[in-house]
Design a protein around this motif. Structure first.
Motif, short mmCIF file in Angstrom:
data_model
loop_
_atom_site.label_atom_id
_atom_site.label_comp_id
_atom_site.label_asym_id
_atom_site.label_seq_id
_atom_site.Cartn_x
_atom_site.Cartn_y
_atom_site.Cartn_z
N CYS A 165 0.82 -1.21 0.00
CA CYS A 165 0.00 0.00 0.00
C CYS A 165 0.86 1.26 0.00
CB CYS A 165 -0.93 -0.02 1.20
SG CYS A 165 -2.20 -1.30 1.12
N LEU A 166 1.98 1.22 0.72
CA LEU A 166 2.90 2.37 0.69
C LEU A 166 3.46 2.59 -0.72
CD1 LEU A 166 4.90 1.93 4.02
CD2 LEU A 166 3.54 3.92 3.36
N ALA A 167 3.79 1.49 -1.40
CA ALA A 167 4.32 1.61 -2.76
C ALA A 167 3.26 2.09 -3.75
CB ALA A 167 4.90 0.27 -3.21
N ALA A 168 2.00 1.79 -3.47
CA ALA A 168 0.92 2.20 -4.38
C ALA A 168 0.46 3.64 -4.15
CB ALA A 168 -0.27 1.26 -4.21
N ALA A 169 0.68 4.16 -2.95
CA ALA A 169 0.08 5.44 -2.57
C ALA A 169 0.36 6.58 -3.54
CB ALA A 169 0.55 5.82 -1.15
N PRO A 170 1.60 6.82 -4.01
CA PRO A 170 1.82 7.97 -4.89
C PRO A 170 1.19 7.81 -6.27
CG PRO A 170 3.81 6.66 -4.72
CD PRO A 170 2.85 6.09 -3.71
N LEU A 171 0.80 6.58 -6.62
CA LEU A 171 0.22 6.33 -7.93
C LEU A 171 -1.30 6.40 -7.92
CD1 LEU A 171 2.45 3.23 -8.82
CD2 LEU A 171 2.85 5.62 -9.45
N LEU A 172 -1.89 6.27 -6.75
CA LEU A 172 -3.34 6.13 -6.68
C LEU A 172 -4.11 7.37 -7.15
CD1 LEU A 172 -3.78 4.12 -3.37
CD2 LEU A 172 -3.99 3.30 -5.72
N PRO A 173 -3.71 8.60 -6.79
CA PRO A 173 -4.49 9.75 -7.27
C PRO A 173 -4.60 9.80 -8.79
CG PRO A 173 -3.03 10.42 -5.50
CD PRO A 173 -2.64 9.03 -5.86
N ALA A 174 -3.49 9.51 -9.48
CA ALA A 174 -3.54 9.53 -10.95
C ALA A 174 -4.34 8.35 -11.49
CB ALA A 174 -2.11 9.51 -11.51
N LEU A 175 -4.18 7.17 -10.86
CA LEU A 175 -4.93 6.00 -11.34
C LEU A 175 -6.44 6.21 -11.21
CD1 LEU A 175 -2.92 2.89 -10.06
CD2 LEU A 175 -3.01 3.84 -12.37
N LEU A 176 -6.85 6.84 -10.11
CA LEU A 176 -8.29 7.03 -9.90
C LEU A 176 -8.89 8.07 -10.85
CD1 LEU A 176 -10.18 5.62 -7.82
CD2 LEU A 176 -7.75 5.24 -7.46
N ARG A 177 -8.04 8.75 -11.62
CA ARG A 177 -8.56 9.65 -12.65
C ARG A 177 -8.83 8.92 -13.96
NH1 ARG A 177 -4.86 13.39 -10.18
NH2 ARG A 177 -3.22 12.89 -11.70
N ARG A 178 -8.40 7.66 -14.05
CA ARG A 178 -8.62 6.88 -15.26
C ARG A 178 -10.00 6.22 -15.23
NH1 ARG A 178 -3.19 3.65 -17.12
NH2 ARG A 178 -1.74 5.41 -17.03
N SER A 179 -10.70 6.34 -16.33
CA SER A 179 -12.06 5.79 -16.36
C SER A 179 -12.05 4.27 -16.22
CB SER A 179 -12.75 6.19 -17.66
OG SER A 179 -12.03 5.70 -18.79
N GLY A 180 -11.04 3.59 -16.78
CA GLY A 180 -10.97 2.14 -16.67
C GLY A 180 -10.83 1.69 -15.23
N VAL A 181 -10.00 2.36 -14.47
CA VAL A 181 -9.82 2.02 -13.05
C VAL A 181 -11.11 2.26 -12.29
CG1 VAL A 181 -8.59 2.65 -10.94
CG2 VAL A 181 -7.34 2.45 -13.10
N ARG A 182 -11.76 3.39 -12.56
CA ARG A 182 -12.99 3.70 -11.85
C ARG A 182 -14.09 2.68 -12.15
NH1 ARG A 182 -11.79 9.31 -13.39
NH2 ARG A 182 -13.44 9.17 -14.97
N TRP A 183 -14.17 2.23 -13.41
CA TRP A 183 -15.18 1.24 -13.76
C TRP A 183 -14.88 -0.11 -13.12
CZ3 TRP A 183 -19.82 2.09 -15.06
CH2 TRP A 183 -20.18 3.20 -15.83
#
Length: 570
Positions: A344-362
């Protein structure tokens, strides 16, 4: 190794949103004090902790008359200490896990703030909270949540030492937590493995070798910290072994320090699973976070190729943890939980950008919809088919009203999942996941666990046993389970937990023979044997996957030979 640039080192603690704190605290604490310990592990730890308090002997935990040598006593100390504070075992047995879960979230939040930035700290803590396995362990009174808190503390301190100026106090703290974790559960030393990817980074960067006196000072701080942590338990045990030549104490120490550690890892005798077992664990119990791996893995790989030491240490250590447990033939899904905070620590800096992707949100919205459909389906099936629900409840020893409460609660969770998926779709899907996870664990604590409590804890069965033998009856047990000894409402004679069945019968026959008119034996069907007149025995029903019987002393042959239960060769 050069330290992180000043711009990459924000304050060690950034204030998370107050709503996040309140929601997480409510979800994890909900239901504490509303249920009894339930199998598989909770009753034995609570039983040992109660025995410590009652007997005053906190050195050697006991399961009935026998020493419990499968785990060190540190977690049981925590439960016993909790009882001395709150004076309520229903609260005390769960309190260490609750505090450990909150500490782990705080450590991950603080570490993310230092490794990445203040705004990424809530993402790291939130990602950990929404993963199923974290909540499962936070709501259970097992050693593993405390172990994860200690391994996370150790890892965060060692990361701070390795990445930020090499201050020895962080090295000493990290090694102390690793030592304490090792005497809490044998694998607590795992954070020390982070030194391997760190050495690889140093070699790759051709970092200059430190002076010998500086290396010696680091080694001394590390060794002293680890020894101090391990001495929390090993020191009193060592003193007792020196002062007391009791063979039973020697056997306890040998069993715990050797067979239950090294032998259990190298030549496991139970929980044997294939090497790929943890792939399925991650694919299920790390939901919904694992759904982001198709996006996280390429992003992680790019940062690893760039040589970012933060990713190398976090992901390298998590991979080493998975490798360590995969090499052992004995595997349980909970073993890999210490790697989840690092992921989770390694994922944290990537999550804000990932959650802007429509594929991830779906994908995440689909997870909520699927979870809701499964919950609604289970609820509707049980409520529509009363006979099926009755059979299911009977198999779990649940009363019909409790079964209906459980089914309605599942339906409510399913409806909430769908409502959140619709109302908070799109950019707010992370908030939907956090709220749904909070509802799941709050419902589990306030509704589901209490509905299952009477049957799963053995409380209902033991109440029935005590009622049947009457006020003057004396109860003895053969082949009992920890939850039964914990829940019995009066003193119960027991003849050993691990002792072979024929020896338990030998001692039980002598005990019953002293007063057969008022003494009863309580035992599972496969332990009845030739000594019991079944025509006069009372069938109690099914619990703990066994049929249980209550036998009056007058229905037991005092001259019976229990050798049919003896192992071959005896």
């Amino acid at each position: 190794m050069p330290s992180l640039p000043p711009t990459a080192r924000p304050p060690s603690w950034s204030r998370p949103p107050i709503l996040l704190l309140l929601v997480v605290l409510f979800a994890l604490a909900a239901g504490i004090g509303m249920r009894e310990p339930s199998p598989p592990d909770e009753p034995r730890f609570a039983l040992a902790a109660q025995t410590m308090v009652d007997s005053g002997d906190w050195l050697v935990p006991r399961r009935g008359r026998e020493a419990y040598a499968e785990k060190p006593p540190v977690f049981m100390w925590m439960q016993a200490a909790s009882w001395t504070l709150v004076r309520d075992w229903r609260v005390a047995f769960l309190l260490p896990s609750l505090l450990a879960a909150l500490a782990t979230l705080a450590l991950v939040h603080g570490a993310a703030g230092r490794l990445w930035s203040r705004r990424h700290a809530p993402w790291a803590a939130g990602a950990l909270f929404v993963c199923l396995q974290f909540g499962l362990q936070a709501k259970r009174a097992q050693i593993d949540m405390v172990l994860v808190a200690l391994t996370t503390l150790s890892l965060c301190a060692l990361l701070r030492y390795l990445l930020e100026g090499r201050e020895r106090r962080w090295l000493a703290l990290g090694m102390f937590a690793a030592g304490l974790g090792t005497v809490t559960k044998g694998v607590g030393f795992l954070p020390v493995l982070v030194l391997l990817p760190w050495l690889w980074v140093r070699w790759r960067r051709r970092s200059p070798v430190k002076p010998a006196d500086h290396v010696a000072g680091d080694a001394l701080a590390a060794g002293a910290g680890f020894v101090a942590g391990a001495a929390v338990w090993l020191a009193p045990l060592g003193l007792a072994l020196l002062r007391n030549p009791d063979p039973a104490l020697q056997a306890y120490a040998h069993e715990l320090l050797f067979r239950q550690t090294g032998t259990r890892y190298l030549n496991a005798w139970h929980h044997v699973q294939p090497p790929w077992y943890y792939a399925q664990t991650i694919a299920t119990l790390w939901l919904p976070g694992v759904l982001l791996l198709p996006w996280l893995l390429p992003a992680w790989w790019r940062r690893l190729r760039r040589g970012d030491p933060r990713y190398i240490l976090l992901l390298g250590w998590a991979a080493l943890v998975l490798l360590f447990f995969s090499l052992s033939p004995g595997k349980r899904e909970v073993y890999v939980l210490p790697a989840l905070p690092a992921a989770c620590l390694a994922a944290a800096p990537l999550l804000p950008a990932l959650l802007r992707r429509s594929g991830v949100r779906w994908v995440l919205c689909g997870w909520l919809l699927l979870a809701g459909a499964l919950l609604l389906g289970a609820s509707a099936s049980g409520l529509a088919d009363a006979a099926w629900a009755a059979r299911l409840g009977e198999s779990r020893g649940m009363a019909a009203p409790d079964m209906r409460v459980l089914l309605w609660a599942l339906g409510g969770l399913g409806a909430a999942a769908w409502g959140l998926a619709v109302a908070l779709r799109g950019r707010r899907i992370a908030l939907a996941l956090l709220l749904f996870t909070s509802l799941v664990w709050a419902t589990y604590g306030l509704v589901l666990a209490p509905a299952l409590d009477a049957s799963s804890s053995g409380r209902a069965l033991m109440h029935e046993v005590v009622t049947r033998i009457g006020a003057d009856g004396e109860l003895g047990a053969i082949a009992w389970r920890e939850q039964h000894l914990l829940q019995v409402e009066r003193p119960m004679a027991e003849f050993g937990f691990r002792q072979p069945l024929h020896l338990q019968w030998r001692d039980a026959l002598a005990w019953v023979g002293q007063a057969p008119e008022r003494r009863w034996l309580w035992l599972p069907e496969d332990a009845l044997g030739p000594c019991v007149d079944r025509a006069h025995a009372q069938h109690l029903g099914r619990a703990s996957r066994q049929e249980w019987w209550l036998v009056p002393g007058t229905a037991i042959d005092p001259l019976c030979d229990a050798l049919p239960f003896a192992p071959a060769g005896n």
